[in-house]
Design an enzyme around this catalytic site. Structure first.
Site, mmCIF file in Angstrom:
data_model
loop_
_atom_site.group_PDB
_atom_site.id
_atom_site.type_symbol
_atom_site.label_atom_id
_atom_site.label_comp_id
_atom_site.label_asym_id
_atom_site.label_seq_id
_atom_site.Cartn_x
_atom_site.Cartn_y
_atom_site.Cartn_z
ATOM 1 N N ASN A 58 55.317 -3.694 7.024
ATOM 2 C CA ASN A 58 54.183 -4.304 6.342
ATOM 3 C C ASN A 58 52.991 -4.447 7.282
ATOM 4 O O ASN A 58 53.166 -4.614 8.490
ATOM 5 C CB ASN A 58 54.568 -5.683 5.788
ATOM 6 C CG ASN A 58 55.741 -5.606 4.825
ATOM 7 O OD1 ASN A 58 55.986 -4.552 4.239
ATOM 8 N ND2 ASN A 58 56.488 -6.678 4.699
ATOM 9 N N ASP A 93 50.533 -6.702 6.397
ATOM 10 C CA ASP A 93 49.856 -7.891 5.849
ATOM 11 C C ASP A 93 49.774 -9.063 6.823
ATOM 12 O O ASP A 93 49.174 -10.092 6.500
ATOM 13 C CB ASP A 93 50.554 -8.333 4.539
ATOM 14 C CG ASP A 93 52.057 -8.617 4.726
ATOM 15 O OD1 ASP A 93 52.842 -8.393 3.775
ATOM 16 O OD2 ASP A 93 52.451 -9.055 5.824
ATOM 17 N N HIS A 117 53.773 -0.086 11.299
ATOM 18 C CA HIS A 117 52.738 0.698 10.626
ATOM 19 C C HIS A 117 51.344 0.130 10.806
ATOM 20 O O HIS A 117 50.428 0.497 10.074
ATOM 21 C CB HIS A 117 53.063 0.822 9.126
ATOM 22 C CG HIS A 117 54.327 1.579 8.872
ATOM 23 N ND1 HIS A 117 55.022 1.492 7.681
ATOM 24 C CD2 HIS A 117 55.057 2.409 9.669
ATOM 25 C CE1 HIS A 117 56.092 2.267 7.756
ATOM 26 N NE2 HIS A 117 56.148 2.832 8.953
HETATM 27 C C1 BV8 Z 1 56.189 10.172 11.174
HETATM 28 C C2 BV8 Z 1 50.551 2.780 6.006
HETATM 29 C C3 BV8 Z 1 56.180 12.103 12.553
HETATM 30 C C4 BV8 Z 1 49.816 1.522 5.979
HETATM 31 C C5 BV8 Z 1 52.763 3.577 5.599
HETATM 32 C C6 BV8 Z 1 61.945 12.647 7.489
HETATM 33 C C7 BV8 Z 1 62.304 12.955 6.193
HETATM 34 C C8 BV8 Z 1 61.353 12.957 5.169
HETATM 35 C C9 BV8 Z 1 60.017 12.643 5.443
HETATM 36 C C10 BV8 Z 1 59.679 12.355 6.729
HETATM 37 C C11 BV8 Z 1 60.619 12.349 7.747
HETATM 38 N N1 BV8 Z 1 59.993 12.015 8.907
HETATM 39 C C12 BV8 Z 1 58.671 11.838 8.663
HETATM 40 C C13 BV8 Z 1 58.455 12.040 7.333
HETATM 41 C C14 BV8 Z 1 57.167 11.948 6.655
HETATM 42 C C15 BV8 Z 1 56.821 10.512 6.281
HETATM 43 C C16 BV8 Z 1 57.754 9.977 5.236
HETATM 44 O O1 BV8 Z 1 58.650 9.190 5.527
HETATM 45 N N2 BV8 Z 1 57.505 10.362 4.002
HETATM 46 C C17 BV8 Z 1 58.318 9.861 2.911
HETATM 47 C C18 BV8 Z 1 57.391 9.372 1.796
HETATM 48 C C19 BV8 Z 1 59.221 10.983 2.421
HETATM 49 N N3 BV8 Z 1 56.822 9.645 7.431
HETATM 50 C C20 BV8 Z 1 55.732 9.607 8.222
HETATM 51 O O2 BV8 Z 1 54.775 10.324 8.031
HETATM 52 C C21 BV8 Z 1 55.749 8.648 9.385
HETATM 53 N N4 BV8 Z 1 55.337 9.374 10.544
HETATM 54 O O3 BV8 Z 1 57.358 10.241 10.947
HETATM 55 O O4 BV8 Z 1 55.539 10.943 12.106
HETATM 56 C C22 BV8 Z 1 55.250 12.697 13.536
HETATM 57 C C23 BV8 Z 1 55.691 12.827 14.852
HETATM 58 C C24 BV8 Z 1 54.837 13.417 15.771
HETATM 59 C C25 BV8 Z 1 53.551 13.831 15.390
HETATM 60 C C26 BV8 Z 1 53.120 13.664 14.081
HETATM 61 C C27 BV8 Z 1 53.974 13.086 13.131
HETATM 62 C C28 BV8 Z 1 54.751 7.528 9.192
HETATM 63 C C29 BV8 Z 1 55.194 6.657 8.051
HETATM 64 C C30 BV8 Z 1 54.209 5.493 7.886
HETATM 65 C C31 BV8 Z 1 53.425 5.700 6.610
HETATM 66 N N5 BV8 Z 1 52.523 4.576 6.414
HETATM 67 N N6 BV8 Z 1 51.884 2.602 5.481
HETATM 68 C C32 BV8 Z 1 49.752 1.030 4.576
HETATM 69 O O5 BV8 Z 1 48.866 1.493 3.829
HETATM 70 O O6 BV8 Z 1 50.603 0.199 4.256
HETATM 71 S S1 BV8 Z 1 54.212 3.512 4.717
HETATM 72 C C33 BV8 Z 1 53.928 2.481 3.391
HETATM 73 O O7 BV8 Z 1 54.843 2.820 2.373
HETATM 74 C C34 BV8 Z 1 54.239 1.076 3.723
HETATM 75 O O8 BV8 Z 1 53.843 0.715 5.007
HETATM 76 C C35 BV8 Z 1 55.723 1.005 3.521
HETATM 77 O O9 BV8 Z 1 56.373 1.282 4.715
HETATM 78 C C36 BV8 Z 1 55.993 2.127 2.578
HETATM 79 C C37 BV8 Z 1 56.505 1.555 1.289
HETATM 80 O O10 BV8 Z 1 57.837 1.193 1.579
HETATM 81 P P1 BV8 Z 1 58.419 -0.283 1.324
HETATM 82 O O11 BV8 Z 1 57.854 -1.241 2.305
HETATM 83 O O12 BV8 Z 1 59.883 -0.093 1.302
HETATM 84 O O13 BV8 Z 1 57.855 -0.743 -0.085
HETATM 85 P P2 BV8 Z 1 58.317 -0.255 -1.522
HETATM 86 O O14 BV8 Z 1 57.325 -0.780 -2.499
HETATM 87 O O15 BV8 Z 1 58.593 1.217 -1.480
HETATM 88 O O16 BV8 Z 1 59.738 -0.970 -1.760
HETATM 89 C C38 BV8 Z 1 59.782 -2.365 -1.923
HETATM 90 C C39 BV8 Z 1 61.230 -2.722 -2.132
HETATM 91 O O17 BV8 Z 1 61.331 -4.137 -2.225
HETATM 92 C C40 BV8 Z 1 61.821 -2.155 -3.420
HETATM 93 O O18 BV8 Z 1 63.083 -1.584 -3.133
HETATM 94 C C41 BV8 Z 1 61.976 -3.382 -4.330
HETATM 95 O O19 BV8 Z 1 63.134 -3.294 -5.123
HETATM 96 C C42 BV8 Z 1 62.115 -4.483 -3.320
HETATM 97 N N7 BV8 Z 1 61.631 -5.791 -3.779
HETATM 98 C C43 BV8 Z 1 60.571 -6.052 -4.597
HETATM 99 N N8 BV8 Z 1 60.425 -7.393 -4.716
HETATM 100 C C44 BV8 Z 1 61.395 -7.967 -3.954
HETATM 101 C C45 BV8 Z 1 62.163 -6.949 -3.355
HETATM 102 N N9 BV8 Z 1 63.200 -7.206 -2.528
HETATM 103 C C46 BV8 Z 1 63.496 -8.505 -2.293
HETATM 104 N N10 BV8 Z 1 62.800 -9.541 -2.843
HETATM 105 C C47 BV8 Z 1 61.759 -9.318 -3.665
HETATM 106 N N11 BV8 Z 1 61.082 -10.361 -4.212
#
Ligand code: BV8
Length: 246
Positions: free
Chosen positions: A97, A99, A114
């Site tokens: 996060n 935030d 991040h």
């Molecule tokens: C990198 C930016 C390499 C700021 C974010 C391997 C395999 C596949 C893909 C990749 C891989 N390695 C790298 C990749 C590419 C990519 C990636 O992962 N893509 C995905 C989409 C397939 N990763 C990257 O690009 C990363 N970089 O690996 O670099 C590299 C190395 C050398 C040179 C160059 C490159 C960088 C990743 C960072 C991306 N930036 N944020 C911002 O705007 O926020 S990620 C962004 O999305 C957020 O920060 C957050 O991390 C993500 C969303 O995820 P969650 O936090 O899990 O949120 P979400 O809404 O999805 O889920 C919420 C959950 O909570 C749900 O399950 C829900 O049920 C639950 N919930 C809801 N309410 C509650 C609850 N649980 C409990 N209580 C509640 N009340």
């Protein structure tokens, strides 16, 4: 209600995602349907997206800065801060996060993997990232004053890690060292994350590699649920305080 197995030798590594801030009123990425003004968030939260349309990206981040106004930490944040106070050096919190709520809850052993929504940096020069709480007007993309003084034009950008950008190597090294030092005494706890974003989603595997135990607290089973030893389904605001009660 189960309790996290914490003894006087247990090391706890915590990973949080947007779900832990949901009960503070901050929409998660999934709740927002992963869209922003009709764009896939993964398009907006990329360097290409920023180069293509910096005004769109600054609208996205300015709106999220504005939405933080009046937001406060919730019982899940407090429960983790109490655990850090209890464990000290045997605790490390990694958050996806941006935030700032874990810092607001009082954590010091915290890695903001991040970046930080309330920090900006120049997209061109190497001036250090700086605190920036500005909510920019929709048609304004802020420029770097230092570059301007040097007669150059350069946009400021949010100091966050976009998709396709590398995670700070120091952060990854610190996490790895903590996991290695903990070994079999490690308990890995993920809270409120869909387990879709790498490299955060693979921390659970690192915990298993050293013989640690893995726990997940989430509102619903996420993509990588099967990789956890224990899954506790529920809202973090009620589940976590009970799970972490001393
Ligand atoms: C990198 C930016 C390499 C700021 C974010 C391997 C395999 C596949 C893909 C990749 C891989 N390695 C790298 C990749 C590419 C990519 C990636 O992962 N893509 C995905 C989409 C397939 N990763 C990257 O690009 C990363 N970089 O690996 O670099 C590299 C190395 C050398 C040179 C160059 C490159 C960088 C990743 C960072 C991306 N930036 N944020 C911002 O705007 O926020 S990620 C962004 O999305 C957020 O920060 C957050 O991390 C993500 C969303 O995820 P969650 O936090 O899990 O949120 P979400 O809404 O999805 O889920 C919420 C959950 O909570 C749900 O399950 C829900 O049920 C639950 N919930 C809801 N309410 C509650 C609850 N649980 C409990 N209580 C509640 N009340």
């Amino acid at each position: 209600m189960e309790r996290l197995p914490v003894t006087d030798t247990t090391h706890v590594l915590v990973l949080t995602g947007a779900g832990i801030s949901a009960e503070s009123g901050i929409p998660t990425f999934r709740d927002a349907g992963g869209l922003w003004e009709g764009h896939d968030v993964r398009e907006v939260a990329t360097l290409d997206g920023f180069v293509r349309d910096p005004l769109l990206v600054w609208r996205f981040y300015s709106q999220r800065r504005a939405a933080l106004d009046g937001v406060v930490v919730n019982p899940a944040h407090h429960a983790l801060a109490a655990l850090e106070a209890r464990l000290g050096e045997r605790f490390l919190l990694v958050t996806q996060n941006i935030d700032g709520l874990h810092r607001a809850a009082g954590h010091t052993r915290l890695i903001e993997l991040h970046g930080d929504l309330m920090r900006s940096r120049c997209s061109r020069c190497d001036r250090p990232p700086f605190e920036d709480r500005s909510v920019y007007r929709p048609n304004v993309a802020p420029m770097c004053g230092r570059c301007r003084a040097a007669g150059k034009d350069a946009l400021l950008r949010p100091d966050v890690v976009w998709f396709g950008e590398p995670i700070d190597r120091g952060h990854l090294a610190r996490i790895e060292a903590f996991v290695r030092a903990a070994g079999r005494s490690l308990v890995f706890l993920a809270v409120g994350t869909s387990g879709l974003v790498e490299p955060a989603a693979s921390l659970v595997d690192a915990a298993r590699t050293v013989g640690g135990h893995s726990w997940l607290v989430n509102a619903e089973p996420p993509a990588n649920a099967a990789r956890f030893d224990h899954v506790v389904l529920g809202k973090a605001g009620t589940t976590l305080p009970a799970l972490l009660a001393a």
